[in-house]
Design a protein around this motif. Structure first.
Motif, short mmCIF file in Angstrom:
data_model
loop_
_atom_site.label_atom_id
_atom_site.label_comp_id
_atom_site.label_asym_id
_atom_site.label_seq_id
_atom_site.Cartn_x
_atom_site.Cartn_y
_atom_site.Cartn_z
N UNK A 200 0.83 -1.20 0.00
CA UNK A 200 0.00 0.00 0.00
C UNK A 200 0.87 1.25 0.00
N UNK A 201 0.40 2.29 -0.68
CA UNK A 201 1.10 3.57 -0.74
C UNK A 201 0.45 4.51 0.26
N UNK A 202 1.25 4.99 1.22
CA UNK A 202 0.77 5.89 2.26
C UNK A 202 1.48 7.24 2.16
N UNK A 203 0.81 8.25 2.66
CA UNK A 203 1.38 9.60 2.61
C UNK A 203 1.16 10.30 3.95
N UNK B 185 9.84 0.56 6.14
CA UNK B 185 9.23 0.71 4.82
C UNK B 185 10.03 1.68 3.97
N UNK B 186 9.99 1.45 2.66
CA UNK B 186 10.77 2.26 1.74
C UNK B 186 10.13 3.60 1.41
N UNK C 255 11.05 3.90 8.76
CA UNK C 255 9.60 4.08 8.88
C UNK C 255 9.00 2.75 9.33
N UNK C 256 8.30 2.78 10.45
CA UNK C 256 7.61 1.59 10.96
C UNK C 256 6.25 2.01 11.50
N UNK C 257 5.38 1.05 11.69
CA UNK C 257 4.12 1.33 12.36
C UNK C 257 4.41 1.79 13.78
N UNK C 258 3.56 2.66 14.30
CA UNK C 258 3.78 3.22 15.62
C UNK C 258 3.99 2.14 16.67
N UNK D 299 12.07 26.29 9.14
CA UNK D 299 10.79 26.51 8.48
C UNK D 299 10.43 25.42 7.48
N UNK D 300 11.28 24.42 7.36
CA UNK D 300 11.04 23.34 6.41
C UNK D 300 9.84 22.49 6.82
N UNK D 301 9.01 22.15 5.85
CA UNK D 301 7.96 21.16 6.02
C UNK D 301 8.17 20.10 4.94
N UNK D 302 7.44 19.00 5.04
CA UNK D 302 7.63 17.95 4.04
C UNK D 302 6.39 17.06 3.97
N UNK D 303 6.23 16.48 2.81
CA UNK D 303 5.23 15.42 2.60
C UNK D 303 5.99 14.19 2.13
N UNK D 304 5.83 13.09 2.88
CA UNK D 304 6.56 11.88 2.56
C UNK D 304 5.58 10.81 2.07
N UNK D 305 5.94 10.15 0.99
CA UNK D 305 5.16 9.04 0.45
C UNK D 305 5.99 7.77 0.60
N UNK D 306 5.38 6.73 1.16
CA UNK D 306 6.14 5.50 1.40
C UNK D 306 5.28 4.28 1.12
N UNK D 307 5.95 3.12 1.00
CA UNK D 307 5.29 1.88 0.63
C UNK D 307 5.27 0.93 1.83
#
Length: 544
Positions: A301-304, A336-337, A321-324, A369-377
């Motif tokens: 699944x692709x999560x963001x 996760x990648x 990246x792991x589940x909480x 001031x940096x923000x980000x949107x990360x997409x992972x599998x």
């Protein structure tokens, strides 16, 4: 170290002879008729007095040299620390005191039971000991968490539970720093114990600053603090944040300065970018995010997830990246990648805060001031959840320390310049890996590869920005640790450079590590810092 009275048997013969000549001359001036040839007066009385006089002069000479910056610089080992401190205090330079490594350990247990980990209880990692700084008590209900030392038991998702305790190293020094995920063993009984790991990177301990290290900071002390020039800016920051190792100031006329937003494509001034390199390597920190399911692939699944500026910590990249609920499962190395990291910025002012001018994501990268949107599998889910489903994940970010704190400091009304704005960023990170091959012609000698890894990483991490790293420098560091029967066969250096645009460039360095001159993307040797984790130094010893 303190100046000790010299050993009477270890004095320079030349100094003793000079002392004897002085004593004999003085006695002859007062009593010309005395006999100074071999005998009781010459061999016992004058000789012993000469030795004592030479020792006193040697002792006094060290004190005299301890008060001279020139003499201390020539030989820092001769000087008394107290006297050196007194001399350099005239330039507002204070010796950095020693401190211990500190951090948190996450402990996994089988059952949700109430227990207490007492103050002083210790853990061990590779013969290094870490003690609990206070007594911590586990709680099974969030309503029972009242004190700062109360720890809620969290379900880990694999049938176990976890909680954290805070510890510090039993001794001082950088060798007691721990990377995130390092496994530790308790030296006491914990009911249902499964595992214990470093929750985040331990804040590195430091040995007391030596006289040589102290003198290297003399320039910062004699330089005025302020914004008049690059040396003054660096001095201002280093005096207020002693763990900052280097500061690169990029302003008007520098090709790396691209924060000009006028109608005409010209440099009109009024902008200052500061690139920070703190001691050691970038730190890891965990943050919790709420991710949304946005798509499916054959692999999973692709999560963001969105990372706000308050959590982004001017991060460079995401290393795990792991589940909480699997945050404490350090058997999962990377998780996760990452498919994509899209950086942006948030210049929303909180009250009277002054905000530097940022108009493009590249300008705000690696800053407060940096923000980000990360997409992972997520490769563990079966793809049965509907789009829009939300779930909690734990992200491990790698970031440069002190950036947010320095930005807030320079934004304060009493410090910030009135004619231009200042934007603080982490230095562009070049992550280095080094492979070394050593020939060993003495079968009875065991080469300590851990000492070599530490020495090489320490050398690289102490390089300032705009310093060149040559392969010959690495070879020289290694050779100092080898015996005559060992030799360095080859050194391979490869670097990974992360751009503020998100692009990654891999660099092969056969003889010298050359940083790209890409000023339009703010990447040059002046803005880039080289980092080397000691675990990324591979040493292979071949018997020949």
């Amino acid at each position: 170290m303190a100046i000790e009275f010299p050993s009477l048997t270890g004095l320079s013969q030349e100094n003793v002879e000079q002392a004897r000549a002085l004593i004999v001359q003085s006695l002859r001036e007062k009593s010309p008729s005395l006999e100074f040839r071999r005998g009781v007066i010459h061999d016992i009385i004058i000789h012993l007095e000469s030795v004592i006089h030479a020792a006193q002069e040697t002792y006094a000479d060290k004190f005299r040299k301890s008060g001279s910056i020139k003499e201390i610089s020539a030989d820092p080992s001769i000087a008394d620390n107290t006297l050196v401190d007194a001399v350099l205090s005239n330039f507002l330079i204070t010796r950095k005191v020693s401190n211990r490594s500190t951090g948190s350990i996450i402990i996994k247990i089988t059952d949700p039971v109430l227990l207490v980990v007492s103050q002083g209880s210790s853990f061990t990692y590779l013969s290094k000991s870490y003690s609990v700084i206070s007594s911590f008590a586990t709680k099974t209900n969030a309503l029972d968490v009242i004190l700062a030392t109360d720890r809620l038991l969290n379900y880990t998702g694999d049938g176990y539970y976890s909680f954290t305790v805070d510890v510090q190293s039993d001794d001082i020094g950088e060798v007691f720093s721990l990377p995130q995920g390092s496994p530790l063993s308790p030296n006491f009984a914990i009911p249902g114990f499964i595992s214990a790991h470093a929750l985040n990177d331990f804040f590195s301990g430091k040995a007391e600053e030596t006289n040589k290290e102290l003198l290297l900071r003399l320039k910062d002390g004699i330089t005025s603090d302020g914004f008049s020039n690059k040396s003054a800016i660096a001095s201002l920051i280093k005096k207020n944040y002693p763990s900052v190792m280097d500061v690169a100031a990029i302003g008007f006329g520098d090709p790396e300065q691209i924060r000009y937003h006028g109608i005409m494509p010209i440099s009109e001034g009024g902008k200052l970018d500061l690139y920070i390199k703190s001691e050691g390597i970038p730190a890891n920190i965990n943050i919790d995010v709420s991710a949304v399911l946005i798509g499916f692939r054959v692999e999973g699944e692709v999560w963001q997830a969105s990372i706000p500026a308050s959590k982004a910590y001017n991060f460079y990249d995401i290393v795990r990246i792991v589940k909480k609920e699997e945050e404490a499962n350090f058997g999962i190395a990377n998780g996760y990648g990452v498919l994509n990291i899209s950086r942006s910025y948030d210049v929303t002012s909180s009250g009277d805060e002054f905000i530097p001018e940022i108009e493009k994501p590249i300008e705000g990268a690696f800053s407060k001031y940096q923000t980000a949107t990360v997409t992972f599998l997520d490769t563990d889910n079966e793809g049965v959840s509907p789009l829009g489903t939300r779930a909690n994940y734990s992200l491990t970010l790698r970031y440069q320390r002190n950036v947010k704190e320095i930005q807030d400091f320079l934004n304060s009304p009493t410090v910030r310049p009135m004619s231009f704005d200042v934007l603080v960023k982490g230095a562009m990170p070049l992550e280095l890996k080094i492979a070394v091959i050593i020939n060993n012609r003495d079968a009875s000698y065991v080469v300590d590869t851990s000492i070599i890894s530490y020495a090489v990483s320490s050398y690289v991490n102490n390089l300032k920005m705009n310093q060149t790293l040559y392969k010959s420098d690495i070879i020289s560091v290694i050779h100092r640790l080898l015996e005559s029967e060992q030799s360095v066969v080859s050194v391979d250096m490869r670097g990974k450079l992360i751009y503020p645009t998100g692009a990654v460039k891999y660099i092969n360095a056969p003889d010298v590590l050359t940083i790209p001159n890409d000023a339009q993307n703010m990447v040059t040797s002046r803005t880039t810092a080289i980092f080397l984790n000691k675990s990324d130094v591979t040493v292979v010893v071949k018997s020949v």
